[in-house]
Structures are given as C-alpha cells and as structure tokens.
Design a protein around this motif. Structure first.
Motif, short mmCIF file in Angstrom:
data_model
loop_
_atom_site.label_atom_id
_atom_site.label_comp_id
_atom_site.label_asym_id
_atom_site.label_seq_id
_atom_site.Cartn_x
_atom_site.Cartn_y
_atom_site.Cartn_z
N VAL A 60 0.86 -1.20 0.00
CA VAL A 60 0.00 0.00 0.00
C VAL A 60 0.89 1.24 0.00
O VAL A 60 1.05 1.91 1.03
CB VAL A 60 -0.96 0.01 1.22
CG1 VAL A 60 -2.05 1.06 1.03
CG2 VAL A 60 -1.59 -1.35 1.44
N PRO A 61 1.48 1.57 -1.15
CA PRO A 61 2.41 2.70 -1.20
C PRO A 61 1.75 4.04 -0.91
O PRO A 61 2.44 5.00 -0.54
CB PRO A 61 2.95 2.64 -2.64
CG PRO A 61 1.91 1.90 -3.42
CD PRO A 61 1.35 0.90 -2.47
N GLU A 62 0.43 4.11 -1.08
CA GLU A 62 -0.25 5.37 -0.80
C GLU A 62 -0.43 5.62 0.70
O GLU A 62 -0.83 6.71 1.11
CB GLU A 62 -1.62 5.39 -1.49
CG GLU A 62 -2.61 4.32 -1.01
CD GLU A 62 -2.53 3.00 -1.78
OE1 GLU A 62 -3.58 2.33 -1.88
OE2 GLU A 62 -1.44 2.65 -2.26
N ALA A 63 -0.12 4.61 1.52
CA ALA A 63 -0.22 4.76 2.97
C ALA A 63 1.15 5.00 3.57
O ALA A 63 2.18 4.61 3.02
CB ALA A 63 -0.85 3.51 3.59
N VAL A 64 1.17 5.68 4.72
CA VAL A 64 2.39 5.86 5.51
C VAL A 64 2.14 5.12 6.81
O VAL A 64 1.44 5.61 7.70
CB VAL A 64 2.68 7.35 5.76
CG1 VAL A 64 3.90 7.52 6.63
CG2 VAL A 64 2.85 8.09 4.45
N VAL A 65 2.68 3.91 6.91
CA VAL A 65 2.36 3.05 8.04
C VAL A 65 3.37 3.22 9.17
O VAL A 65 4.58 3.24 8.95
CB VAL A 65 2.27 1.57 7.61
CG1 VAL A 65 3.60 1.06 7.06
CG2 VAL A 65 1.80 0.69 8.77
N GLY A 66 2.84 3.40 10.36
CA GLY A 66 3.68 3.51 11.55
C GLY A 66 3.35 2.40 12.53
O GLY A 66 2.37 1.67 12.36
N ALA A 67 4.17 2.27 13.55
CA ALA A 67 3.97 1.26 14.58
C ALA A 67 3.74 1.93 15.92
O ALA A 67 4.48 2.84 16.30
CB ALA A 67 5.19 0.34 14.67
N GLY A 68 2.69 1.49 16.61
CA GLY A 68 2.38 2.04 17.91
C GLY A 68 2.59 1.05 19.04
O GLY A 68 2.91 -0.12 18.80
N THR A 69 2.42 1.53 20.27
CA THR A 69 2.65 0.72 21.47
C THR A 69 4.09 0.22 21.52
O THR A 69 4.37 -0.93 21.87
CB THR A 69 1.65 -0.45 21.58
OG1 THR A 69 0.36 -0.05 21.13
CG2 THR A 69 1.51 -0.91 23.04
N ILE A 70 5.02 1.09 21.12
CA ILE A 70 6.45 0.77 21.20
C ILE A 70 6.93 1.12 22.61
O ILE A 70 6.87 2.28 23.01
CB ILE A 70 7.23 1.56 20.14
CG1 ILE A 70 6.72 1.22 18.73
CG2 ILE A 70 8.73 1.29 20.27
CD1 ILE A 70 6.84 -0.23 18.34
N LEU A 71 7.39 0.10 23.33
CA LEU A 71 7.72 0.29 24.74
C LEU A 71 9.21 0.27 25.05
O LEU A 71 9.61 0.68 26.13
CB LEU A 71 7.02 -0.80 25.58
CG LEU A 71 5.51 -0.93 25.41
CD1 LEU A 71 4.97 -2.03 26.31
CD2 LEU A 71 4.80 0.40 25.72
N ASN A 72 10.02 -0.21 24.10
CA ASN A 72 11.45 -0.33 24.37
C ASN A 72 12.22 -0.35 23.04
O ASN A 72 11.61 -0.48 21.97
CB ASN A 72 11.75 -1.59 25.19
CG ASN A 72 11.15 -2.84 24.56
OD1 ASN A 72 11.45 -3.14 23.40
ND2 ASN A 72 10.33 -3.57 25.30
N PRO A 73 13.55 -0.24 23.08
CA PRO A 73 14.33 -0.24 21.84
C PRO A 73 14.16 -1.50 20.99
O PRO A 73 14.20 -1.42 19.76
CB PRO A 73 15.77 -0.10 22.34
CG PRO A 73 15.64 0.69 23.60
CD PRO A 73 14.39 0.15 24.24
N LYS A 74 13.95 -2.63 21.62
CA LYS A 74 13.74 -3.86 20.86
C LYS A 74 12.48 -3.75 20.01
O LYS A 74 12.48 -4.14 18.83
CB LYS A 74 13.65 -5.07 21.79
CG LYS A 74 13.49 -6.39 21.05
CD LYS A 74 13.40 -7.57 22.01
CE LYS A 74 13.21 -8.88 21.24
NZ LYS A 74 13.08 -10.04 22.16
N HIS A 75 11.40 -3.25 20.59
CA HIS A 75 10.16 -3.03 19.83
C HIS A 75 10.43 -2.08 18.66
O HIS A 75 9.95 -2.28 17.54
CB HIS A 75 9.09 -2.41 20.72
CG HIS A 75 8.47 -3.36 21.68
ND1 HIS A 75 7.67 -2.93 22.72
CD2 HIS A 75 8.53 -4.72 21.79
CE1 HIS A 75 7.26 -3.97 23.42
NE2 HIS A 75 7.77 -5.06 22.87
N TYR A 76 11.18 -1.02 18.94
CA TYR A 76 11.50 -0.01 17.93
C TYR A 76 12.20 -0.67 16.74
O TYR A 76 11.82 -0.48 15.58
CB TYR A 76 12.40 1.06 18.57
CG TYR A 76 12.42 2.42 17.92
CD1 TYR A 76 12.78 2.60 16.60
CD2 TYR A 76 12.10 3.55 18.68
CE1 TYR A 76 12.83 3.87 16.02
CE2 TYR A 76 12.13 4.83 18.12
CZ TYR A 76 12.51 4.97 16.79
OH TYR A 76 12.54 6.23 16.23
#
Length: 208
Positions: A60-76
């Motif tokens: 879905v190139p028309e979307a800019v997808v992010g990740a939420g509920t990141i709690l620590n560097p490993k999640h990041y």
C-alpha cells in the motif's frame, strides 16, 4: 523519509489499528488511504502486527504506516525492520529517547503532563502524542499547555470519538488526533471496506 511533522500533517486523523487478522491489513489500509487518511498507526498488540506492518508497507504505497505501542528499543527495532515509517509510544523512557535519536525513522513519544512534555522538549522532540487524552485532561489540559509551551504540537489519542475530535482539532497545538472509530471492529470483521472508506472520508473532512 518524512519527518514526524510532515506525517502528522497528512490528515486530521491518524487511524489507530489493532489488527488480529493479517488478511485484513492491506485492504483496511487501502480503504483508509482512499478515504483521505494515509498516515496509519498499527499497534504492536497482537501476534499479527509485525506482519501487518510489513504487508502494508510493501503493498500500500499510498499509505504511511507507523507502529504504535512501542515500549522499548527492541520493539523499535522490530517495527523498523517490519517497514514502519514512524514510531509511536504511549509514553517514553530514557532508553527510547536515546534509541530514537540514533534512528532515521521518526519518533512520536507520549506525554500526559507538562513535566513529561518538558523533558521530551529538552531531548529535542517538538511533536508528542498526548495519551491517554480524555482521562488525562482532554482539551482543557492541552489548551492550558499551549501558552507556556507554544513550541509543542500534540497528537491526542485515547477516548477520542468523531464527536469529540473537532474540539481537539480547534486547538492551535493539535495538528491531528489519533482514533480508532474510523475502523470499527464490526466493519473490519465484515470486510466492509466501503464503510471504512466512508468513515475515513468523513474524518478527513473534519479539518478543511
């Protein structure tokens, strides 16, 4: 790579998604983007989340997808490896701050008080997630922060509905809000992408 300011300016609402069924990820993102909400936050709360981010980023190139509920560097790190184009946390820690400073992928850290916001400002972050918005004080708190901290912008998330969103968006320090109402669970389960696109279009029209 877009900055967090550019991402938050893509639409008045950032859909906050909890994806259980991987097969819904791509059509859901397409429906939201088609309705005018291209910036999408997929929370890392389910086993399907990393694969969902990867699929949306790839298909879905028309979307800019992010990740939420990141709690620590490993999640990041896991989220970035999956293809996340921005990272969102409900709060923040010194470890997350240090990791974010070294990453090319922009970070939207969370704050719920003036003191937390000041710590993040000192660390160099001018765009913050205000969470949990309604329980933490809602529009009254954000309005009161605008005068002493005019350099900060907030994306309030948590308990915001289509009825409450306009009050937040009327504030000078709120470029957008986070919300899940644009992708109700029953519509996702029914694969009613037309309804979701319509909800997204209505949300995109909240700020002209």
């Amino acid at each position: 790579m877009k900055t967090i300011s550019e991402i938050l300016a893509l639409g008045p609402v950032v859909p906050v998604l909890t994806i259980d069924d991987l097969e819904t990820a791509v059509p859901l993102a397409r429906a939201l983007a088609a309705g005018g909400l291209p910036a999408i936050e997929v929370t890392l709360r389910t086993a399907a989340s990393p694969a969902a981010i990867k699929a949306i980023a790839a298909e879905v190139p028309e979307a800019v997808v992010g990740a939420g509920t990141i709690l620590n560097p490993k999640h990041y790190e896991e989220a970035v490896n999956a293809g996340a184009l921005f990272i969102v946390s409900p709060g923040c820690t010194p470890e997350l701050i240090e990791y974010a400073k070294k990453s090319d992928v922009p970070f939207l850290p969370g704050a719920a008080t003036a003191s937390e916001a000041m710590v993040l400002l000192r660390a160099g972050f001018t765009h913050l997630k205000f969470f949990p918005a309604e329980p933490a004080g809602g529009t009254k708190l954000l309005s009161s922060l605008a005068a002493p901290l005019p350099m900060l912008k907030f994306c309030p998330t948590g308990g915001i509905s289509v009825e409450k969103a306009p009050d937040y968006l009327a504030l000078p320090n709120v470029p957008c809000v986070g919300g899940s109402w644009v992708a109700p669970a029953d519509a996702v389960k029914a694969r009613d992408w037309g309804k979701i696109e319509a909800l997204a279009r209505a949300a995109a029209g909240l700020r002209k």
